[in-house]
Each structure stands twice: as C-alpha cells, then as structure tokens.
Scaffold this active site. Structure first.
Site, PDB file in Angstrom:
ATOM      1  N   ARG A  77       0.972  -1.407  -0.050  1.00 22.92           N
ATOM      2  CA  ARG A  77      -0.009   0.061  -0.117  1.00 22.92           C
ATOM      3  C   ARG A  77       0.869   1.226  -0.047  1.00 22.92           C
ATOM      4  O   ARG A  77       1.803   1.592   0.935  1.00 22.92           O
ATOM      5  CB  ARG A  77      -0.937   0.162   1.303  1.00 22.92           C
ATOM      6  CG  ARG A  77      -1.911   1.007   1.094  1.00 22.92           C
ATOM      7  CD  ARG A  77      -2.763   0.886   2.432  1.00 22.92           C
ATOM      8  NE  ARG A  77      -3.686  -0.232   2.362  1.00 22.92           N
ATOM      9  CZ  ARG A  77      -4.325  -0.748   3.418  1.00 22.92           C
ATOM     10  NH1 ARG A  77      -3.885  -0.373   4.697  1.00 22.92           N
ATOM     11  NH2 ARG A  77      -5.114  -1.868   3.190  1.00 22.92           N
ATOM     12  N   ARG A 146      -2.756   6.081   9.988  1.00 23.89           N
ATOM     13  CA  ARG A 146      -2.615   5.753   8.536  1.00 23.89           C
ATOM     14  C   ARG A 146      -2.859   6.900   7.554  1.00 23.89           C
ATOM     15  O   ARG A 146      -2.565   8.125   8.244  1.00 23.89           O
ATOM     16  CB  ARG A 146      -3.822   4.710   8.417  1.00 23.89           C
ATOM     17  CG  ARG A 146      -3.804   3.410   9.160  1.00 23.89           C
ATOM     18  CD  ARG A 146      -3.054   2.243   8.690  1.00 23.89           C
ATOM     19  NE  ARG A 146      -2.932   1.243   9.428  1.00 23.89           N
ATOM     20  CZ  ARG A 146      -3.855   0.185   9.248  1.00 23.89           C
ATOM     21  NH1 ARG A 146      -4.694   0.381   8.216  1.00 23.89           N
ATOM     22  NH2 ARG A 146      -3.875  -0.930   9.744  1.00 23.89           N
ATOM     23  N   LYS A 210      -4.581   0.304  14.830  1.00 26.17           N
ATOM     24  CA  LYS A 210      -4.680   1.447  13.758  1.00 26.17           C
ATOM     25  C   LYS A 210      -5.131   2.371  14.089  1.00 26.17           C
ATOM     26  O   LYS A 210      -6.146   2.399  15.167  1.00 26.17           O
ATOM     27  CB  LYS A 210      -5.121   0.832  12.586  1.00 26.17           C
ATOM     28  CG  LYS A 210      -6.516   0.497  12.531  1.00 26.17           C
ATOM     29  CD  LYS A 210      -7.197  -0.260  11.091  1.00 26.17           C
ATOM     30  CE  LYS A 210      -8.456  -1.025  11.425  1.00 26.17           C
ATOM     31  NZ  LYS A 210      -8.555  -1.937  10.259  1.00 26.17           N
ATOM     32  N   LYS A 212      -6.999   6.214  12.466  1.00 24.30           N
ATOM     33  CA  LYS A 212      -7.378   6.902  11.125  1.00 24.30           C
ATOM     34  C   LYS A 212      -7.849   8.417  11.429  1.00 24.30           C
ATOM     35  O   LYS A 212      -8.582   8.798  12.194  1.00 24.30           O
ATOM     36  CB  LYS A 212      -8.364   5.962  10.415  1.00 24.30           C
ATOM     37  CG  LYS A 212      -8.034   4.544  10.135  1.00 24.30           C
ATOM     38  CD  LYS A 212      -8.894   3.958   9.387  1.00 24.30           C
ATOM     39  CE  LYS A 212      -8.821   2.557   9.305  1.00 24.30           C
ATOM     40  NZ  LYS A 212      -9.675   1.661   8.490  1.00 24.30           N
ATOM     41  N   CYS A 431     -15.049  -3.396  -0.767  1.00 26.81           N
ATOM     42  CA  CYS A 431     -13.533  -3.745  -0.375  1.00 26.81           C
ATOM     43  C   CYS A 431     -13.191  -4.773  -1.350  1.00 26.81           C
ATOM     44  O   CYS A 431     -13.818  -5.260  -2.207  1.00 26.81           O
ATOM     45  CB  CYS A 431     -13.532  -4.159   1.152  1.00 26.81           C
ATOM     46  SG  CYS A 431     -14.231  -5.882   1.228  1.00 26.81           S
ATOM     47  N   CYS A 437      -7.774 -10.990   0.241  1.00 28.11           N
ATOM     48  CA  CYS A 437      -7.751 -10.809   1.839  1.00 28.11           C
ATOM     49  C   CYS A 437      -7.968 -11.906   2.644  1.00 28.11           C
ATOM     50  O   CYS A 437      -8.947 -12.666   2.327  1.00 28.11           O
ATOM     51  CB  CYS A 437      -9.020  -9.623   1.982  1.00 28.11           C
ATOM     52  SG  CYS A 437      -9.044  -9.428   3.694  1.00 28.11           S
ATOM     53  N   CYS A 476     -16.213  -8.822   4.913  1.00 32.88           N
ATOM     54  CA  CYS A 476     -16.274  -9.168   6.355  1.00 32.88           C
ATOM     55  C   CYS A 476     -16.719  -8.016   7.268  1.00 32.88           C
ATOM     56  O   CYS A 476     -16.657  -6.915   6.754  1.00 32.88           O
ATOM     57  CB  CYS A 476     -14.955  -9.773   6.828  1.00 32.88           C
ATOM     58  SG  CYS A 476     -13.621  -8.561   7.378  1.00 32.88           S
ATOM     59  N   CYS A 480     -13.872  -2.316   5.997  1.00 32.86           N
ATOM     60  CA  CYS A 480     -12.914  -1.194   5.203  1.00 32.86           C
ATOM     61  C   CYS A 480     -13.506  -0.421   4.127  1.00 32.86           C
ATOM     62  O   CYS A 480     -13.127   0.544   3.860  1.00 32.86           O
ATOM     63  CB  CYS A 480     -12.071  -2.175   4.296  1.00 32.86           C
ATOM     64  SG  CYS A 480     -10.914  -3.132   5.363  1.00 32.86           S
TER      65      CYS A 480
HETATM   66 FE1  SF4 Z   1     -10.599  -7.754   3.787  1.00 31.96          FE
HETATM   67 FE2  SF4 Z   1     -12.879  -7.561   5.603  1.00 31.96          FE
HETATM   68 FE3  SF4 Z   1     -11.290  -5.313   4.821  1.00 31.96          FE
HETATM   69 FE4  SF4 Z   1     -12.985  -6.416   2.995  1.00 31.96          FE
HETATM   70  S1  SF4 Z   1     -13.645  -5.367   4.872  1.00 31.96           S
HETATM   71  S2  SF4 Z   1     -10.987  -5.859   2.752  1.00 31.96           S
HETATM   72  S3  SF4 Z   1     -12.958  -8.580   3.697  1.00 31.96           S
HETATM   73  S4  SF4 Z   1     -10.642  -7.033   6.016  1.00 31.96           S
END
Ligand code: SF4
Length: 566
Positions: A77, A146, A210, A212, A431, A437, A476, A480
């Site tokens: 990143r 970050r 983390k 932000k 995401c 991931c 998940c 993100c």
């Molecule tokens: Fe990975 Fe969960 Fe972030 Fe999506 S929301 S990128 S699945 S950690």
C-alpha cells in the site's frame, strides 16, 4: 509511556516490543529462497512498512491437496496524504503494477494506492521504485496513524488548498521515526543506535491498533469524517479557513456475534484553529497510545477508549496535554458523502475531471481498459491526479484547451460517469475481499457488478435509476469500505451470504441498522424490492433512501449498530 504489563499483553504487543523498532527478522526473511512467505512474527511488522502477506484463496485448497505451501504474495500500500500525486508518479506506479504486481492498480477508500500479487523476491525492487518516485509505504498499515485523508479538490477553493496542506503536515508529524524502513528496503546505513532510535510519539510498542484521521470540507463529507478515529471538519469565515471542528471516536470494525464490538460514529468535541490542528492530532494519538486497551485487539481501537471513558474525561485529558481547551464547536452542514463527477472549475481557472473507477480497480480486461486509460491520461496530462475517498480519481488542473482531448481519452476507456447506467453504480463502494484478503468471508469487489446489475433492473422499473443511493459491500465485518454508514450495506458472513444493513445517512451522519442476518442474494433482493417500491411512490421531494426508511418507520424491528453500543 511505560511499557504495558507483559502478563496481560497480547502477542502482537510482544512482537512490537521485541522488534527493535520494526526490524524483526524481515531482512533475513527476504533472503530466504526456500519459501515465498516470511516468518509469522514478521508478518505483523511488515504491516508497519505498508506490506501485508496474503495468499491466493482461490488456489488454497488445491495447493493444500498437492501438499504445496499457499500461493503467497504481498499487498503493498502506497501512502499518499490527501491522495495527491503527479503524472510522473502515476506512470511509475503504472509500470510497477504491470511489471511487479498482478497487472492492476487499486485505489483505496483511504486515498491510497494498492498493489496486489507482489511475490517476495519482487518486494524490495517494488518498494525501492516507489521511493524512487518520491512516494513511500511506511505507516500505510500497522498500529500507527494511517494515510491522512483530505477532501480531494484542493484547487476548488483556498479552503481546500489550506486543508490539504494541514493534512500533509499532520501526516508528516505522525510518521514513525524508525530508520528500519530505510535499512530494510532502501539499503540505508545501519547506525550504532539502529533498533533503539527515538520514537517520540509511538515509543517501542507503537499504538494499540490502527489509527485513522480525515479532514472534511463541508458541504461534502467525502472523507466520511464520522468514521475516522479523529476527524477535522473545516470551518470557513469569509472564504478563509477559520479552523476545524474536531471529531473523535469513530470507527467501522466489528466482529460477527460479538456485541462488545461495534461500529461507532465520531462525536464533535470542539473547535481548534488551523495553527493548533497538528498539535491536537499529536496529543489525541498520544492519548490513545497511553490509554488504549493493549490486552484485547478487538477492543483496542480509539472508539472503545472514548466509549469506555467518556467525552468528559477525553476533553479534560486533551486540555491537560495541550495546555488549552478546545473552543465550542461551530456550525456546519454536510450534503453528501459522494464525489462530484465530471468537470469542475478551479480557482486558478484550471479544470478538474472526476472519473469513475469501479471498486477502485484499474485493470485491463476485455472491453475495459481502465489501467491503460489512466496511463494514457498521465502521459498527456502533465499536472496532478487526486484519489478520492470513494475509490475514484480526479484529473486535476487541466487547461481549457486540453479539456476536449482529455475527455475523449477518458470516454474511450470507459472512465466517464455518464457512461454508467445508474446513480447507484456511481455511488457503490466495495472492499477487495476474495481472493486476496485473508479475512474475507464472502465476495465483495468481484460480486458488486452482479449485484448492482440486478438492482438496476429493479430500479429501472421503478424509475429510480438516477436516484443516488449509497451501496457498500464488504467481505467481512471489518468494514474497510465503511458499510455501516451506507444506505444499503452488505457485510459478508459466509460464501454467498451477507448481513443486510439499511438506513445509513446520505451524508454519513447516521449508522444503518441490520435488517437481515446471513442472507443470500434472493433474500436480500426480496427484502429490498418492496422498500425501493415504497420509496419510489412515497418519498418526499429530495428525500434520500436512508432518510425515507427512517421517516416511514420501515426499519422497526431491525437491530441497529448503535443499539449495540453500551
Ligand atoms: Fe478484507 Fe474485511 Fe477489509 Fe474486506 S472488509 S478488505 S474482507 S478485511
């Protein structure tokens, strides 16, 4: 800062403390040709260098059956404060995507770049080349502050310009001071105090988790300021920056089935002047360094410190450290979280073109040449590019005489927003999720186009294609793509199954509520159809979908994320 009690400290805290300022055995691991991976403990440390070890989950079972190690590769990143980069930098990153990564470049929801699929032996040349382009990856991940986000149109007003510069100053002040990054990736000299150098803000164990920061410029909340651990909302007086309202304690991550974890919106706690903003950021981060929970990583984000100890405690603590109290917050108003697509004119008479990038993924696939399109634009446009918090990109500072040919190239490669069939598609975020991931429970980026297509069929029948509705899908509950503030949010629960959240605020000011748990697509569409139909018929003029669901009491019985807060 005293080191945390070792008995209660989680494993990651031990790894950080023993890492000699983030060195660990990363350098040795890079030289080990017997495996495509690095040591487990080092995978925690490389995050601070902007690098995640991953494996191709599409191949995981097959390789396991063949008794092969997983197909390891790395996500890298690039930290880009406020998302601003030059055309030469863009071309350098484009080259790296093609030569060292999987042939794609991903724009993140934090205005950063991501490379995926970088194998171990290409890691060091990749990081070296990124730094050669005057960008870096340090602190793009890990238990540190970050990439600092900033509303991405600095040239649209003096206000934007000033706020972006302050975002850059905050980023610089909060960057770790360890020389490990230069030693490992850039062949920097090892000095006698290597591994013991001063980390004035972070100390030997950095932050509990983390952190932000985002800077918003009303009336647009494109940085989703309430989802940030620390937010600054610009306040203008007579067109000049008077200062910032400060928000604290936002965050998206949660864990399925664990009600002690929850998304939380930041609270507005006061006002500071532009000259005070960097110090405010430094001390807020220091408070979390000292007071955050280091015994449980699921409870280690700043939002839990704020929720547990309260705003009164926080205000007093911050004032004691700063030597002054924040002033009362000032008036502001947000109109939305999305981007302003198409052309807009800057203060200096130059033009800015906001392009649409689906899920932020620039790739060349049959019929879609987004990566090459952006390369062509970077070759013909000597100015800057700005990444937006909505995974899009702005070609910034275009001369009047160049507008037509810039737009022609963007249109040829399918980057113009008016080439999309719906406003829903323009507003949608996802995401990465599968296949890279490690935490993904369900598809997100690869599923989004199908889901949007199915919804578009229904929206067309209801006359809602032009209605902007925010849709965010994640694989998940980590959140993100900030799904818990979307009007429609899908959070992965298992293969093909999602929790459906509805009713977030169009300006990011309200969390949504869970309507369905562990639902498949048929169930999700069946739940959405009558709500969209009611919205088409009964909405007030200018009323957004999320507001309509609340006003018409369509969400009673659903469980709100906010209900889970203590
Ligand atoms: Fe990975 Fe969960 Fe972030 Fe999506 S929301 S990128 S699945 S950690």
């Amino acid at each position: 800062m005293s080191p945390p009690e070792q008995s209660a400290v989680v494993e990651v805290e031990r790894i950080k403390a023993a890492s000699r300022r983030l060195r660990g055995t990363i350098a040795d691991g890079l030289r080990d040709e017997a495996t495509g991976a690095i040591a487990d403990a080092d995978t925690q440390l490389t995050k601070f260098h902007g690098i995640y070890q991953q494996d191709d989950r599409d191949l995981r079972n097959e390789r396991q059956q063949q008794r092969l190690e997983p197909a390891h590769s790395f996500m890298v990143r690039v930290r880009v404060p406020g998302g601003v980069c030059s055309a030469p930098q863009w071309l350098a990153l484009d080259r790296l995507a093609r030569e060292h990564a999987n042939g794609t470049l991903r724009l993140t929801t934090r205005q950063a770049f991501q490379f995926h699929g970088v194998i171990k032996r290409r890691l060091k040349p990749t990081i070296t080349a990124i730094n050669g382009a005057l960008l870096d990856t340090i602190a793009a991940c890990g238990d540190v502050n970050r990439n600092v986000m900033s509303s991405p149109n600095p040239q649209l007003s003096a206000l934007h310009q000033e706020t972006w510069q302050i975002a850059c100053r905050i980023s610089e002040r909060l960057t770790p001071r360890t020389r490990a990054y230069h030693e490992i990736w850039l062949d920097g000299e090892r000095l006698p105090d290597s591994g013991a150098e001063d980390e004035p803000l972070y100390g030997p164990t950095y932050l509990p988790r983390k952190f932000k920061i985002g800077v918003a410029v009303p009336p647009w909340n494109d940085v989703d300021v309430y989802t940030q651990d620390l937010g600054f909302i610009a306040v203008s007086e007579q067109g000049r920056l008077a200062g910032f309202n400060v928000t604290v304690g936002g965050g998206m991550g949660a864990t399925h089935g664990e009600p002690d974890t929850y998304p939380r919106l930041g609270d507005v706690v006061g006002f500071c002047t532009p000259a005070q903003a960097v110090d405010v950021a430094w001390h807020v981060v220091a408070i979390q360094r000292d007071c955050g929970d280091r015994t449980n990583r699921k409870h280690a984000r700043f939002k839990y410190t704020i929720a547990d100890r309260g705003l009164e405690w926080f205000g007093a603590e911050l004032a004691a450290r700063l030597g002054f109290a924040l002033q009362p917050a000032r008036e502001f108003r947000f109109l939305g979280v999305g981007d302003r697509y198409g052309w807009s004119k800057g203060l200096d008479g130059r033009w800015h073109l906001t392009l649409h990038v689906p899920s932020g993924r620039l790739a060349d696939t049959p019929g879609h040449t987004l990566l090459s399109g952006m390369r062509d634009l970077a070759q013909m446009h000597g100015g800057r590019f700005r990444l937006t918090p909505n995974q899009n990109v702005i070609v910034a500072g275009v001369r009047e005489a160049d507008k037509r040919r810039i737009e022609a190239v963007a249109r040829r490669h399918g980057l113009m927003h008016d080439q999309l069939p719906s406003a829903l598609r323009r507003e949608a975020l996802s995401c990465v999720a599968l296949p890279t991931c490690a935490l993904a429970m369900a598809e997100a980026e690869r599923y989004l186009p199908e889901l949007v297509g199915r919804l578009e069929t229904r929206l067309a029948a209801l006359g809602l294609l032009d209605e902007p509705i925010t849709l965010r899908v994640t694989g998940c509950p980590n959140g993100c793509a900030r799904p818990y503030v979307a009007e429609i949010g899908l959070v992965g629960k298992g293969p093909g199954r999602y929790n459906l959240f509805l009713g977030g605020g169009f300006s990011g000011e309200r969390l949504n509520r869970m309507l369905l748990e562990n639902a498949d697509e048929t169930e999700i569409l069946a739940a959405l159809e009558p709500l969209l139909a009611a919205y088409a018929l009964e909405r007030l003029s200018g009323e957004h979908f999320g507001d309509f669901l609340h006003r018409s009491d369509r969400l009673s019985g659903s469980s709100g994320a906010e209900r889970r807060q203590p």
